[in-house]
Design an enzyme around this catalytic site. Structure first.
Site, PDB file in Angstrom:
ATOM      1  N   HIS A   1       4.894  13.995 -19.098  1.00 51.33           N
ATOM      2  CA  HIS A   1       3.927  13.554 -18.090  1.00 51.33           C
ATOM      3  C   HIS A   1       2.567  14.203 -18.330  1.00 51.33           C
ATOM      4  O   HIS A   1       1.515  13.541 -18.342  1.00 51.33           O
ATOM      5  CB  HIS A   1       4.413  13.947 -16.685  1.00 51.33           C
ATOM      6  CG  HIS A   1       5.514  13.076 -16.158  1.00 51.33           C
ATOM      7  ND1 HIS A   1       5.431  11.711 -16.092  1.00 51.33           N
ATOM      8  CD2 HIS A   1       6.738  13.406 -15.653  1.00 51.33           C
ATOM      9  CE1 HIS A   1       6.533  11.224 -15.572  1.00 51.33           C
ATOM     10  NE2 HIS A   1       7.355  12.232 -15.296  1.00 51.33           N
TER      11      HIS A   1
ATOM     12  N   GLY B   1      -2.431  13.130  11.870  1.00 46.97           N
ATOM     13  CA  GLY B   1      -2.851  14.459  11.456  1.00 46.97           C
ATOM     14  C   GLY B   1      -4.319  14.617  11.171  1.00 46.97           C
ATOM     15  O   GLY B   1      -4.746  15.684  10.701  1.00 46.97           O
ATOM     16  N   THR B   2      -5.138  13.612  11.449  1.00 40.22           N
ATOM     17  CA  THR B   2      -6.568  13.711  11.144  1.00 40.22           C
ATOM     18  C   THR B   2      -7.372  14.287  12.296  1.00 40.22           C
ATOM     19  O   THR B   2      -8.592  14.429  12.176  1.00 40.22           O
ATOM     20  CB  THR B   2      -7.121  12.326  10.769  1.00 40.22           C
ATOM     21  OG1 THR B   2      -6.744  11.373  11.765  1.00 40.22           O
ATOM     22  CG2 THR B   2      -6.574  11.876   9.419  1.00 40.22           C
ATOM     23  N   GLY B   3      -6.740  14.610  13.425  1.00 40.11           N
ATOM     24  CA  GLY B   3      -7.438  15.307  14.497  1.00 40.11           C
ATOM     25  C   GLY B   3      -7.956  14.430  15.605  1.00 40.11           C
ATOM     26  O   GLY B   3      -8.953  14.766  16.236  1.00 40.11           O
TER      27      GLY B   3
ATOM     28  N   GLY C   1      -7.133   6.402  12.929  1.00 43.12           N
ATOM     29  CA  GLY C   1      -6.971   7.173  11.708  1.00 43.12           C
ATOM     30  C   GLY C   1      -5.523   7.509  11.448  1.00 43.12           C
ATOM     31  O   GLY C   1      -4.664   7.384  12.324  1.00 43.12           O
ATOM     32  N   PRO C   2      -5.202   7.937  10.226  1.00 43.60           N
ATOM     33  CA  PRO C   2      -3.829   8.312   9.897  1.00 43.60           C
ATOM     34  C   PRO C   2      -3.361   9.489  10.734  1.00 43.60           C
ATOM     35  O   PRO C   2      -4.169  10.202  11.346  1.00 43.60           O
ATOM     36  CB  PRO C   2      -3.911   8.676   8.402  1.00 43.60           C
ATOM     37  CG  PRO C   2      -5.201   8.105   7.924  1.00 43.60           C
ATOM     38  CD  PRO C   2      -6.117   8.072   9.088  1.00 43.60           C
TER      39      PRO C   2
ATOM     40  N   ASP D   1       9.717   7.954 -11.039  1.00 43.85           N
ATOM     41  CA  ASP D   1       8.571   7.543 -11.859  1.00 43.85           C
ATOM     42  C   ASP D   1       8.563   6.033 -12.063  1.00 43.85           C
ATOM     43  O   ASP D   1       7.499   5.391 -11.977  1.00 43.85           O
ATOM     44  CB  ASP D   1       8.621   8.246 -13.225  1.00 43.85           C
ATOM     45  CG  ASP D   1       8.609   9.753 -13.102  1.00 43.85           C
ATOM     46  OD1 ASP D   1       8.012  10.256 -12.135  1.00 43.85           O
ATOM     47  OD2 ASP D   1       9.199  10.431 -13.962  1.00 43.85           O
TER      48      ASP D   1
ATOM     49  N   THR E   1      -6.483  13.649  18.623  1.00 45.67           N
ATOM     50  CA  THR E   1      -6.305  14.326  19.909  1.00 45.67           C
ATOM     51  C   THR E   1      -7.215  15.539  20.015  1.00 45.67           C
ATOM     52  O   THR E   1      -7.803  15.806  21.075  1.00 45.67           O
ATOM     53  CB  THR E   1      -4.829  14.740  20.073  1.00 45.67           C
ATOM     54  OG1 THR E   1      -3.997  13.583  19.946  1.00 45.67           O
ATOM     55  CG2 THR E   1      -4.595  15.378  21.425  1.00 45.67           C
TER      56      THR E   1
ATOM     57  N   GLU F   1       8.751  16.896 -17.984  1.00 42.67           N
ATOM     58  CA  GLU F   1       7.493  17.243 -17.320  1.00 42.67           C
ATOM     59  C   GLU F   1       6.369  17.432 -18.330  1.00 42.67           C
ATOM     60  O   GLU F   1       5.205  17.090 -18.042  1.00 42.67           O
ATOM     61  CB  GLU F   1       7.674  18.510 -16.478  1.00 42.67           C
ATOM     62  CG  GLU F   1       8.707  18.383 -15.361  1.00 42.67           C
ATOM     63  CD  GLU F   1       8.359  17.277 -14.380  1.00 42.67           C
ATOM     64  OE1 GLU F   1       7.165  16.959 -14.223  1.00 42.67           O
ATOM     65  OE2 GLU F   1       9.292  16.713 -13.779  1.00 42.67           O
TER      66      GLU F   1
END
Length: 614
Positions: A428, A205-207, A202-203, A500, A209, A425
């Site tokens: 956008h 930071g997904t837990g 998984g990427p 952008d 460990t 802004e």
């Protein structure tokens, strides 16, 4: 640890004894405060009958006169004061002088003896210390190939499945591992074999460990944790030796779990030319493969590993019999994010105005680590503002901090630059609001954060795992909205649209080369990507098309971006009054979000001001 403490204590004791010996040697004489006289004057004073008593302590003499004064002097070593007086013709008996001789104490004699032998003791201590150091280095040499895995054992686990949220499918897969470690006879009676290896993918930071620690906590078994990089050393063969030692320790403590974090450090595809100039990494990988193959079927040792680069792992690791079970931990969806926020906010005072569902909707794409950081940032902001509860404003600010960085209010911005940023802004947001397939804007701000002068944050109605061509085109048009607003209002373009344009170009090229969304080229992909990492970044791309096709790809990318540019122009010209109203609000208030932004969309448009001249 005990031998080191004893050695250090011995050295400190020697230092203290040396200091005490020097102190007593230098300051052992009593500080009587009397006048110091010579031995000749002692004889003369005694002969005249001025001395009442003489106190002898070693070589030191203390005289008390008949007038009550105190005098001090010293005699020669190994000479008696009585003999000195008699040789001078003074009879101590007839002069009625009281002579008191005090012997030296055993402690003083011991200190004197110690002081005499102090150099020998000091050099002996140095020699002993050097010998101990040599023995320590020798033991380190012999233990160089020992495993450096950290072993965690405890009946009260620090982490369980309750502490891991948003990955319910992964927990179901790993529940079998927990059951096997707890009740192996249930599986062995049926002839079932639990997987020897479980690979968590998984990427970042997904837990991964955290999930491994939760499995160990649920099973209540020893947990050996080590990083893949800790196997690799400068000397060839050390990594393989550490692998053997690690598996030997695990077998002695079975049932247990071996967890290898970042296994791609040693598990890369062999022969790929990556990972160093020698074959230490490959030898370590070979030893891991051999150890996993050599497991006794009844040995309750399970190897768990984590990586965010599963595509570069050696195929031998992933074959059945080794890491034959793969558990994917992806970024959480809406429900998962809500559960993760609940876990991290349990011990924190959350205000009544906070709606965690809204926070979860605004954090699409956040990993579990991002959400933990988000809640922590909100708590820090609350403490900085001297409040007792974490409110919705702190969560909103924390989301922006995680996405774009902290505010840069100290940045000097001219009135004209502020106006251009507001129109950029607003462009956008207006295009995204009008086009039906684009994600709707949730917050618009012209406050500088990180490297940006402002940003527009969108709020998708739902988590999306598939994209349509229409959605991509409307996204491209929204990305071009800021550039178009600058062109129409100021008849000028700025560097503010650089990111952008880069984003739009990447989206358009991906549509053509990977998703087959080109009318001229048809449904096929272009370019063979090699060494793709988990998040999709390319290390290299092998070109499998001709120069003529490459030109057609460039033309198709150009046509997509130009079509998005024309769509943005059409939307902004048709809603020029709304663009002006939104821009003026941003100039006055700097931020528009939530209900305020909804009211701006719904309110009657005012009379538009004339477009400023370029």
């Amino acid at each position: 640890m005990n031998s080191r403490w004893m050695r250090n204590s011995f050295i400190y004791l020697l230092i203290i004894v040396a200091v005490v010996a020097i102190f007593f040697t230098l300051f052992s004489q009593p500080l009587s405060g009397g006048r110091d006289i010579s031995i000749n004057e002692v004889i003369a004073q005694t002969a005249r009958g001025n001395v009442d008593a003489i106190e002898v302590k070693g070589d030191a003499l203390t005289l008390r006169t008949v007038d009550g004064d105190t005098l001090t002097s010293r005699k020669e070593t190994d000479s008696s004061i009585i003999e000195i007086l008699e040789r001078a013709g003074v009879d101590p008996v007839t002069s009625k002088v009281k002579i008191e001789v005090q012997g030296s104490s055993g402690f003083s004699s011991l200190l004197g003896l110690l002081f005499n032998f102090l150099p020998l003791i000091f050099f002996g201590a140095i020699l002993l210390f050097m010998m101990r150091q040599a023995q320590g280095n020798s033991s380190q040499t012999f233990s160089f190939g020992r495993s450096r895995a950290r072993m965690f054992v405890g009946n009260s686990p620090a982490v369980t499945f309750e502490d891991v949220a948003g990955v319910e499918e992964a927990k179901e897969e790993l529940q079998e591992v927990v059951e096997f470690l707890k009740f192996p006879e249930r599986f062995l009676a049926l002839g079932a074999k639990i997987p020897k290896g479980v690979l968590l993918m998984g990427p970042p930071g997904t837990g991964k460990t955290l999930m491994a620690r939760a499995v160990a906590g649920e099973a209540g078994v020893p947990f050996f944790s080590i990083s893949g990089s800790e196997f690799v050393e400068m000397f060839v063969g050390v990594g393989a030796s550490r692998v053997r030692d690690l598996f030997d320790q695990a077998k002695r403590n079975a049932p247990c779990i071996i967890f290898i974090d970042e296994i791609d450090a040693v598990g890369r595809h062999r022969g790929a030319g990556l990972g160093g100039g020698h074959d230490e990494r490959e030898q370590t990988l070979n030893q891991i493969l051999v150890e996993m193959d050599g497991f006794d079927p009844n040995t309750n040792v399970i190897v768990m590993a984590a990586t965010n680069r599963p595509d570069i792992l050696d195929p031998a690791l992933l074959r059945p019999g080794r890491f034959d079970r793969r558990v994917t931990l992806d970024n959480p969806d809406m429900k998962g994010r809500l559960q993760i926020l609940a876990v991290h906010s349990q011990s924190k005072p959350i205000g009544a105005d906070v709606d965690m569902e809204i926070v979860a909707r605004q954090t699409i794409g956040f990993s579990g680590a991002d959400l933990a950081n988000l809640v922590n940032e909100a708590a820090l902001l609350t403490a900085r503002r001297n409040r007792t509860e974490i409110g919705s404003s702190e969560f909103a600010e924390s989301i922006d901090r995680v996405i774009a960085g902290p505010e840069r209010r100290s940045r000097t911005v001219t009135a004209h630059e502020k106006e251009m940023t507001a129109y950029h802004e607003a462009g956008h947001a207006l295009v995204a609001h009008v086009l039906p397939a684009a994600d709707k804007p949730f917050k618009i701000t012209i406050i500088a954060r990180g490297q940006t002068g402002g940003h527009t944050r969108y709020l998708p109605e739902e988590d999306r795992h598939m994209w349509t061509k229409k959605q991509f085109k409307d996204m491209l048009a929204a990305a071009m909205g800021g550039r178009v607003a600058e062109e129409i209002v100021f008849n000028e373009v700025t560097t503010g649209a650089g990111d952008d344009l880069e984003q739009a170009t990447n989206i358009a090229r991906t549509m053509v080369t990977r998703y087959g969304m080109s009318e001229k080229l048809g449904p096929r992909t272009f370019g063979k990507r090699e060494e793709l990492v988990f998040l999709g970044r390319e290390i290299s791309e092998q070109r499998d098309y001709s120069d003529r096709v490459a030109q057609t790809i460039d033309e198709e990318v150009h046509d997509l971006i130009e079509g998005a540019h024309q769509s943005a122009i059409t939307v902004i010209k048709e809603h020029m009054a709304k663009l002006t109203e939104l821009s003026k609000y941003l100039i006055d208030h700097e931020t528009a979000e939530g209900d305020v932004l909804d009211n701006l969309w719904k309110g009657p448009p005012p009379e538009p001001d004339p477009i400023p001249a370029g």
